[in-house]
Design a protein around this motif. Sequence first.
Motif, PDB file in Angstrom:
ATOM      1  N   GLY A  75      -8.647  -4.792  11.563  1.00  0.00           N
ATOM      2  CA  GLY A  75      -8.514  -3.853  12.384  1.00  0.00           C
ATOM      3  C   GLY A  75      -9.676  -3.046  12.504  1.00  0.00           C
ATOM      4  N   GLU A  76      -9.555  -1.946  13.309  1.00  0.00           N
ATOM      5  CA  GLU A  76     -10.663  -1.089  13.618  1.00  0.00           C
ATOM      6  C   GLU A  76      -9.957   0.367  14.016  1.00  0.00           C
ATOM      7  OE1 GLU A  76     -11.962  -2.454  18.101  1.00  0.00           O
ATOM      8  OE2 GLU A  76     -13.146  -2.909  16.330  1.00  0.00           O
ATOM      9  N   GLY A  77     -11.006   1.564  13.687  1.00  0.00           N
ATOM     10  CA  GLY A  77     -10.390   2.668  14.307  1.00  0.00           C
ATOM     11  C   GLY A  77      -9.306   3.204  13.276  1.00  0.00           C
ATOM     12  N   SER A  78      -8.724   4.455  13.664  1.00  0.00           N
ATOM     13  CA  SER A  78      -7.809   5.110  13.464  1.00  0.00           C
ATOM     14  C   SER A  78      -6.251   4.989  14.239  1.00  0.00           C
ATOM     15  CB  SER A  78      -8.261   6.532  12.988  1.00  0.00           C
ATOM     16  OG  SER A  78      -8.552   7.148  14.233  1.00  0.00           O
ATOM     17  N   PRO A  79      -5.227   5.342  13.539  1.00  0.00           N
ATOM     18  CA  PRO A  79      -5.282   5.603  12.086  1.00  0.00           C
ATOM     19  C   PRO A  79      -5.431   4.738  10.939  1.00  0.00           C
ATOM     20  CG  PRO A  79      -3.013   5.374  12.947  1.00  0.00           C
ATOM     21  CD  PRO A  79      -3.908   5.180  14.251  1.00  0.00           C
ATOM     22  N   ARG A  80      -6.133   5.129   9.840  1.00  0.00           N
ATOM     23  CA  ARG A  80      -6.182   4.252   8.910  1.00  0.00           C
ATOM     24  C   ARG A  80      -5.563   4.220   7.849  1.00  0.00           C
ATOM     25  NH1 ARG A  80     -10.599   3.982   4.488  1.00  0.00           N
ATOM     26  NH2 ARG A  80     -11.356   1.780   4.236  1.00  0.00           N
ATOM     27  N   VAL A  81      -4.459   3.359   7.418  1.00  0.00           N
ATOM     28  CA  VAL A  81      -3.404   3.432   6.439  1.00  0.00           C
ATOM     29  C   VAL A  81      -3.657   2.362   5.387  1.00  0.00           C
ATOM     30  CG1 VAL A  81      -1.156   3.135   5.913  1.00  0.00           C
ATOM     31  CG2 VAL A  81      -1.691   3.967   8.391  1.00  0.00           C
ATOM     32  N   GLY A  82      -3.787   3.061   4.122  1.00  0.00           N
ATOM     33  CA  GLY A  82      -4.170   2.198   3.069  1.00  0.00           C
ATOM     34  C   GLY A  82      -2.873   1.744   2.069  1.00  0.00           C
ATOM     35  N   GLU A  95      -2.439  -0.038  16.733  1.00  0.00           N
ATOM     36  CA  GLU A  95      -3.673   0.234  16.874  1.00  0.00           C
ATOM     37  C   GLU A  95      -4.125   0.937  15.587  1.00  0.00           C
ATOM     38  OE1 GLU A  95      -4.295   2.604  20.197  1.00  0.00           O
ATOM     39  OE2 GLU A  95      -3.645   0.997  21.771  1.00  0.00           O
ATOM     40  N   GLY A  96      -5.438   0.567  15.274  1.00  0.00           N
ATOM     41  CA  GLY A  96      -5.869   1.149  13.871  1.00  0.00           C
ATOM     42  C   GLY A  96      -6.339   0.390  12.860  1.00  0.00           C
ATOM     43  N   THR A  97      -6.456   0.609  11.721  1.00  0.00           N
ATOM     44  CA  THR A  97      -6.834  -0.191  10.346  1.00  0.00           C
ATOM     45  C   THR A  97      -5.904  -0.185   9.430  1.00  0.00           C
ATOM     46  OG1 THR A  97      -9.054   0.504  11.046  1.00  0.00           O
ATOM     47  CG2 THR A  97      -8.902  -0.695   8.960  1.00  0.00           C
ATOM     48  N   VAL A  98      -5.441  -1.440   8.967  1.00  0.00           N
ATOM     49  CA  VAL A  98      -4.872  -1.832   7.526  1.00  0.00           C
ATOM     50  C   VAL A  98      -5.914  -1.991   6.767  1.00  0.00           C
ATOM     51  CG1 VAL A  98      -3.294  -3.094   6.276  1.00  0.00           C
ATOM     52  CG2 VAL A  98      -3.107  -2.890   9.142  1.00  0.00           C
ATOM     53  N   ALA A  99      -5.844  -1.219   5.344  1.00  0.00           N
ATOM     54  CA  ALA A  99      -6.727  -1.446   4.311  1.00  0.00           C
ATOM     55  C   ALA A  99      -6.059  -1.785   3.050  1.00  0.00           C
ATOM     56  CB  ALA A  99      -7.579  -0.155   4.237  1.00  0.00           C
ATOM     57  N   PHE A 100      -6.470  -2.460   2.365  1.00  0.00           N
ATOM     58  CA  PHE A 100      -5.654  -2.800   0.828  1.00  0.00           C
ATOM     59  C   PHE A 100      -6.921  -2.596  -0.087  1.00  0.00           C
ATOM     60  CE2 PHE A 100      -5.111  -5.306  -2.757  1.00  0.00           C
ATOM     61  CZ  PHE A 100      -3.711  -4.974  -2.923  1.00  0.00           C
ATOM     62  N   PHE A 101      -6.112  -1.806  -0.969  1.00  0.00           N
ATOM     63  CA  PHE A 101      -7.184  -1.482  -2.010  1.00  0.00           C
ATOM     64  C   PHE A 101      -6.696  -2.178  -3.287  1.00  0.00           C
ATOM     65  CE2 PHE A 101      -7.437   1.821   1.182  1.00  0.00           C
ATOM     66  CZ  PHE A 101      -8.827   2.441   1.143  1.00  0.00           C
ATOM     67  N   GLY A 102      -7.613  -3.038  -3.937  1.00  0.00           N
ATOM     68  CA  GLY A 102      -7.595  -3.651  -5.046  1.00  0.00           C
ATOM     69  C   GLY A 102      -7.959  -2.692  -6.280  1.00  0.00           C
ATOM     70  N   CYS A 103      -6.944  -2.328  -6.964  1.00  0.00           N
ATOM     71  CA  CYS A 103      -7.452  -1.307  -7.984  1.00  0.00           C
ATOM     72  C   CYS A 103      -7.057  -1.713  -9.382  1.00  0.00           C
ATOM     73  CB  CYS A 103      -6.655  -0.034  -7.584  1.00  0.00           C
ATOM     74  SG  CYS A 103      -6.407   0.708  -6.022  1.00  0.00           S
ATOM     75  N   PRO A 104      -8.451  -2.005 -10.038  1.00  0.00           N
ATOM     76  CA  PRO A 104      -8.278  -2.456 -11.563  1.00  0.00           C
ATOM     77  C   PRO A 104      -7.797  -1.361 -12.528  1.00  0.00           C
ATOM     78  CG  PRO A 104     -10.616  -2.271 -11.026  1.00  0.00           C
ATOM     79  CD  PRO A 104      -9.938  -1.798  -9.673  1.00  0.00           C
ATOM     80  N   ALA A 105      -7.497  -1.923 -13.703  1.00  0.00           N
ATOM     81  CA  ALA A 105      -7.572  -1.021 -14.863  1.00  0.00           C
ATOM     82  C   ALA A 105      -6.700   0.087 -14.610  1.00  0.00           C
ATOM     83  CB  ALA A 105      -9.018  -0.482 -15.167  1.00  0.00           C
TER      84      ALA A 105
END
Length: 475
Positions: A68-75, A132-142
């Motif tokens: 997606g693009e823009g906001s809201p941006r949810v992680g 509308e907005g951005t879906v963000a997945f954060f791959g968090c190691p360690a």
Amino acid sequence: MTKQDVFDRIDEEETHLKAIAREIWQTPELGLHEEESARVLVEALEDGGFDVETGVGGMPTAFVAEYGEGSPRVGILGEYDALPGLSQRVASEPDPVEAGGPGHGCGHNLFGTAGVGAALALTDAVDAGELEGTVAFFGCPAEETLVGKTYMARAGAFDDLDAAMTWHPGDLNTPRMGSSNALNSLVFEFEGEAAHAGGSPDSGRSALDAVELLNTGVEYMREHVSDDARLHYSIPNGGMAPNVVPAEASVWYYVRAPTRDEVERNTEWLRDIAGAAATMTQTEVDERFLTGCYDYRANDVVSETIWENMEAVGPIDYDDEDRAFAAELQATVPDDRIESRLADLPDETAETIRGEALYSDPVAPFDHDQQTHGSTEVGDVSYITPTGQFRGATWPVGTPGHSWQVVAANGDFGLKGVAFAAKVLAGATYDLLADPDRVAAANEEFDAEVGRDAYETPLPEDAEPPFDVTAMGAD
């Protein structure tokens, strides 16, 4: 496209998600070395059309995927590191696959997979213009060494988020509202002079003596810190042989307290003691700062959104076979450990759960005023953006995390928790993206309770991700 359509897509993909979680379970990898685990998650996201950036924060197994693009941006935050020494087959007695090998004793094989499943399930709604907005997945190691999110935060990975959410496997389905301890993790390395301990000890200077004096000083310090503060240590290097004055020795400390300020104060005191120990032993001391994290601050708006979706999704669909195996695992846990767990719950909830091996109904949030003594670098994210977190019931009631029983559960019936967690994460993200007023309320609360300028990285400028360090877990 409705939220129910999103849930339906997760149901359609459940077999695939279980296969991913099982693959990660079968190839457990320690923090900052999760090459295969990160790869399988990145490939699933790329196949789903996400743009993926790897190597975030100087860590090859850290990544950010966006759709997606823009906001809201949810992680959505995900983890996938294993623990050393917890290799275990799916069995109701200790039975390692590889003696001394790693295993998923904290359920991170389920954790990252559910987050990826949630992110992928939202793409159709974005494409259809429903969201509308951005879906963000954060791959968090360690996470087990409390490294990944802190170094990602220093790199600015979370700065543009309007909200974030995550989950963690456990023995209940419930939002997490209570706080946690902030933490510093640091090593003191002493250098002295080697000598023959019997023939000429006067020509040596013992680095181990300095370590022992530091630890003795900390024992006297304990009386004068707050009741919720914690200082604990291990000695990675204490010398090689009794007849050699140790020229090198090191001690690894965790400093915990309810706030960053108290952690910093206690860390400065600890540094003073380390310097004094070096002076008393005529040795030199160097500090290596590994990582630090903040206390967790739950955002009520995001957490309530999570709870609404937990109620909508309902219980995990465990069958009689699942419950029978869970009962076998629970039977290996001492009764007092189970009762200790139940004592943390409201009386009515504890009575309902007592006697159950698996309890998969959603439990209303209850821990608003609880201060847990563990730590999580989700706390750092919660000081950057409105954040919510929940637990998912993927192992037997009362079973301690970081145990062989949890590894066995996470490779068997716990796999059913992936779809549950994915639906809760996807549903809550859907609600935030679809309702600007909800996002605005979450940020208004954040501004009032935390503040936009509250976060400063706990990491010194020269701190680098500690690729050589693994531990049974700092959380």
